[in-house]
Design an enzyme around this catalytic site. Structure first.
Site, short mmCIF file in Angstrom:
data_model
loop_
_atom_site.label_atom_id
_atom_site.label_comp_id
_atom_site.label_asym_id
_atom_site.label_seq_id
_atom_site.Cartn_x
_atom_site.Cartn_y
_atom_site.Cartn_z
CD GLU A 64 57.08 55.44 -8.35
OE1 GLU A 64 58.06 56.20 -8.23
OE2 GLU A 64 57.14 54.32 -8.91
CD GLN A 65 57.90 52.77 -13.44
OE1 GLN A 65 57.83 53.04 -14.64
NE2 GLN A 65 58.82 51.96 -12.95
NE ARG A 110 67.01 50.70 -0.42
CZ ARG A 110 67.71 51.37 -1.32
NH1 ARG A 110 67.10 52.15 -2.18
NH2 ARG A 110 69.00 51.25 -1.39
CE1 TYR A 114 72.45 48.71 7.02
CE2 TYR A 114 74.57 48.48 5.94
CZ TYR A 114 73.23 48.81 5.89
OH TYR A 114 72.67 49.22 4.71
CG ASP A 164 70.40 55.37 -8.93
OD1 ASP A 164 71.30 55.97 -8.31
OD2 ASP A 164 70.06 54.20 -8.66
C1 LIG Z 1 73.27 46.73 -3.32
C2 LIG Z 1 73.03 48.20 -3.21
C3 LIG Z 1 73.28 48.83 -2.00
C4 LIG Z 1 73.12 50.22 -1.89
N1 LIG Z 1 73.39 50.80 -0.69
C5 LIG Z 1 73.32 52.15 -0.60
C6 LIG Z 1 73.63 52.78 0.64
O1 LIG Z 1 73.94 52.12 1.64
N2 LIG Z 1 73.57 54.14 0.68
C7 LIG Z 1 73.22 54.90 -0.40
O2 LIG Z 1 73.20 56.15 -0.30
N3 LIG Z 1 72.89 54.33 -1.58
C8 LIG Z 1 72.94 52.96 -1.70
N4 LIG Z 1 72.59 52.36 -2.86
C9 LIG Z 1 72.15 53.20 -4.01
C10 LIG Z 1 70.72 53.66 -3.88
O3 LIG Z 1 69.87 52.58 -3.62
C11 LIG Z 1 70.26 54.37 -5.14
O4 LIG Z 1 71.28 55.16 -5.67
C12 LIG Z 1 69.08 55.29 -4.83
O5 LIG Z 1 68.04 54.57 -4.25
C13 LIG Z 1 68.60 55.99 -6.11
O6 LIG Z 1 67.44 56.73 -5.84
P1 LIG Z 1 66.62 57.42 -7.00
O7 LIG Z 1 65.47 58.08 -6.35
O8 LIG Z 1 67.54 58.24 -7.83
O9 LIG Z 1 66.17 56.25 -7.96
P2 LIG Z 1 65.21 55.01 -7.69
O10 LIG Z 1 65.28 54.55 -6.28
O11 LIG Z 1 65.51 54.01 -8.76
O12 LIG Z 1 63.74 55.60 -7.90
C14 LIG Z 1 63.23 55.86 -9.19
C15 LIG Z 1 61.72 55.89 -9.07
O13 LIG Z 1 61.20 56.29 -10.33
C16 LIG Z 1 60.10 55.47 -10.68
N5 LIG Z 1 60.01 55.50 -12.14
C17 LIG Z 1 60.81 54.88 -13.05
N6 LIG Z 1 60.44 55.21 -14.29
C18 LIG Z 1 59.38 56.05 -14.18
C19 LIG Z 1 58.57 56.75 -15.13
N7 LIG Z 1 58.80 56.63 -16.46
N8 LIG Z 1 57.57 57.54 -14.68
C20 LIG Z 1 57.35 57.68 -13.34
N9 LIG Z 1 58.09 57.04 -12.39
C21 LIG Z 1 59.10 56.25 -12.82
C22 LIG Z 1 60.47 54.11 -10.11
O14 LIG Z 1 59.34 53.28 -9.95
C23 LIG Z 1 61.11 54.53 -8.79
O15 LIG Z 1 60.16 54.66 -7.76
C24 LIG Z 1 72.71 50.97 -3.00
C25 LIG Z 1 72.41 50.33 -4.21
C26 LIG Z 1 72.57 48.97 -4.32
C27 LIG Z 1 72.27 48.29 -5.62
#
Ligand SMILES: Cc1cc2nc3c(=O)[nH]c(=O)nc-3n(C[C@H](O)[C@H](O)[C@H](O)COP(=O)(O)OP(=O)(O)OC[C@H]3O[C@@H](n4cnc5c(N)ncnc54)[C@H](O)[C@@H]3O)c2cc1C
Length: 404
Positions: free
Chosen positions: A34-35, A108, A222, A303
């Site tokens: 994790e960065q 979260r 909510y 994502d």
């Molecule tokens: C307004 C809003 C509301 C939302 N509500 C919901 C909801 O109610 N329910 C739901 O299911 N989803 C919801 N989402 C979507 C959800 O927040 C994201 O899709 C989800 O958190 C993505 O998770 P992830 O682990 O893929 O990515 P991220 O949460 O983006 O995590 C990526 C991680 O990688 C790390 N990172 C980045 N680059 C590097 C690197 N080069 N080397 C090492 N580490 C790195 C980052 O620091 C981060 O910790 C919402 C989004 C938004 C914008």
């Protein structure tokens, strides 16, 4: 032997943490990089749909959320101007019976802590913070991952690399999916806040998820943590001028701007917005679905693979589904024993690409429907009013009943 395989996961968001658990269960050793120097408990709410909560339950995560997560009784859709209900869809036990797992809302930070505590129990997972994946070399024999820690750069060897590094994924860039493969700005901004339950109006403390539909905007709220907090998200169509500047991400928003934007809304909505002390705003991006998430020993997740607009509240849920499918691919056996890494990653990709792409595109469409102005909105509302609860719920079956 499956147990000797070593996975590096870039990113310890909800996707990366869940994938670490599913891969560890499949017998791999996992290094989770994790960065960020420390995992902060970003303050925002999350809807955990049944397609995700069922998977988390298998890892004991829901047990850790008892007393923290809430199970809303219903989804209530309200009209911007009149405040009247357009539609009510039952959640709670009725929905749990239908979709096989609960619909929850959770802070979260609480979910992240539950996942982190569970990860800490696994001796085969090592979490290293302050470590940023900068690049990789993908070869048939293995993957070398370049990792930065301040000015220090080192190379780590693994059998596979999972890019769970979010919207602006470095790993995705390294896969070279083409120049057109860029995040797409939706022209919408999410304003996010956590209100203190003591400041929020009483209606916002009911254990329900409320969705207000307005012209070029909508509002979701909510309660969280037994009503101690209220999660508020207002999404508006105002294209944000600073979009080119990624430093603007998650900057404090200006409440006065939002108050002006919602001045024509029903008093309940205005009262709730006025109870918020601090806003953060997020420009909303997604990407056009791609059919390629894995090449050789490297694959994307969450994502990084399929960023989507939040109109179905499914981004984290899809990341959790990915993690389950990834673990299953490494548990599966072919004729000659466990699948080799490339075959397992290709199987994972094949299982997930169409499904996540469908949710990405459906989320875009849902945004258009939610933000309809004028007569089109009236027609939408009439249509929603005419739906029975059964009709309404059946429209979510494809999404919530999915077994990863
Ligand atoms: C307004 C809003 C509301 C939302 N509500 C919901 C909801 O109610 N329910 C739901 O299911 N989803 C919801 N989402 C979507 C959800 O927040 C994201 O899709 C989800 O958190 C993505 O998770 P992830 O682990 O893929 O990515 P991220 O949460 O983006 O995590 C990526 C991680 O990688 C790390 N990172 C980045 N680059 C590097 C690197 N080069 N080397 C090492 N580490 C790195 C980052 O620091 C981060 O910790 C919402 C989004 C938004 C914008």
């Amino acid at each position: 032997m499956a147990s000797s395989r070593h996975a590096i996961i870039a990113g310890a968001g909800i996707g990366g943490l869940t994938a670490a658990l599913t891969l560890a269960r499949a017998g791999l050793t996992v290094t989770l990089l994790e960065q960020a120097p420390a995992l902060s408990e970003a303050g925002a709410g999350l809807q955990l749909a049944p397609n995700a909560s069922g998977i988390l339950a298998q890892f004991g995560i829901l047990d850790r959320l008892v007393g923290l997560a809430l199970a809303p009784d219903r989804l209530r859709v309200r009209s911007q101007r009149s405040g009247a209900d357009i539609m009510r869809m039952p959640l709670g036990p009725v929905a749990e019976l239908r979709w096989g797992a609960p619909t929850l809302v959770v802070h979260r930070g609480d979910l992240q802590r539950a996942l982190l505590d569970r990860v800490a129990q696994e001796s085969s997972i090592e979490l290293r913070t302050g470590m940023s994946v900068a690049g990789f070399a993908n070869s048939p024999q293995g993957v070398s991952v370049a990792v930065k820690n301040g000015a220090d750069v080192q190379s780590l060897e693994a059998d596979l690399l999972i890019g769970a590094d979010g919207l602006h994924s470095r790993v995705r860039k390294g896969l070279g999916l083409g120049l057109a493969d860029q995040p797409h700005y939706s022209g919408r901004t999410a304003w996010r806040a956590i209100a203190d339950g003591r400041d929020a109006p009483d209606f916002a403390l009911r254990v329900e998820t409320s969705l207000w539909l307005g012209s070029h905007a909508h509002l979701v709220h909510y309660p969280l943590r037994q009503g101690a907090l209220v999660n508020v998200v207002a999404i508006t169509d105002d294209p944000w001028r600073g979009v080119e500047d990624t430093n603007f991400w998650s900057q404090p928003g200006e409440g006065a701007q939002l108050t002006r934007r919602f001045s024509g809304w029903h008093k309940d909505a205005r009262q709730l917005l006025a109870s918020v002390r601090e806003w953060r705003r997020w420009p909303l991006f997604d990407r056009t679905p791609t059919s390629r998430w894995s090449i050789g020993r490297v694959a994307l997740l969450g994502d990084a693979a399929h960023p989507m607009l939040p109109f179905f509240a499914q981004g984290a849920a899809q990341a959790i589904e990915d993690a389950a499918a990834l673990g299953a691919a490494f548990t599966a056996r072919g004729a000659g024993g466990p699948l080799d890494v490339q075959t397992a990653l290709a199987a994972y990709e094949a299982k997930r690409v169409a499904r996540a792409g469908r949710v990405q595109l459906a989320s875009r469409r849902q945004g258009t429907i939610y933000h309809l102005p004028g007569p089109a909105a009236l027609i939408r509302d009439l249509g929603m009013r005419s739906l029975s609860a059964e009709n309404m719920m059946s429209r979510f079956d494809w999404l919530y009943r999915y077994g990863a």
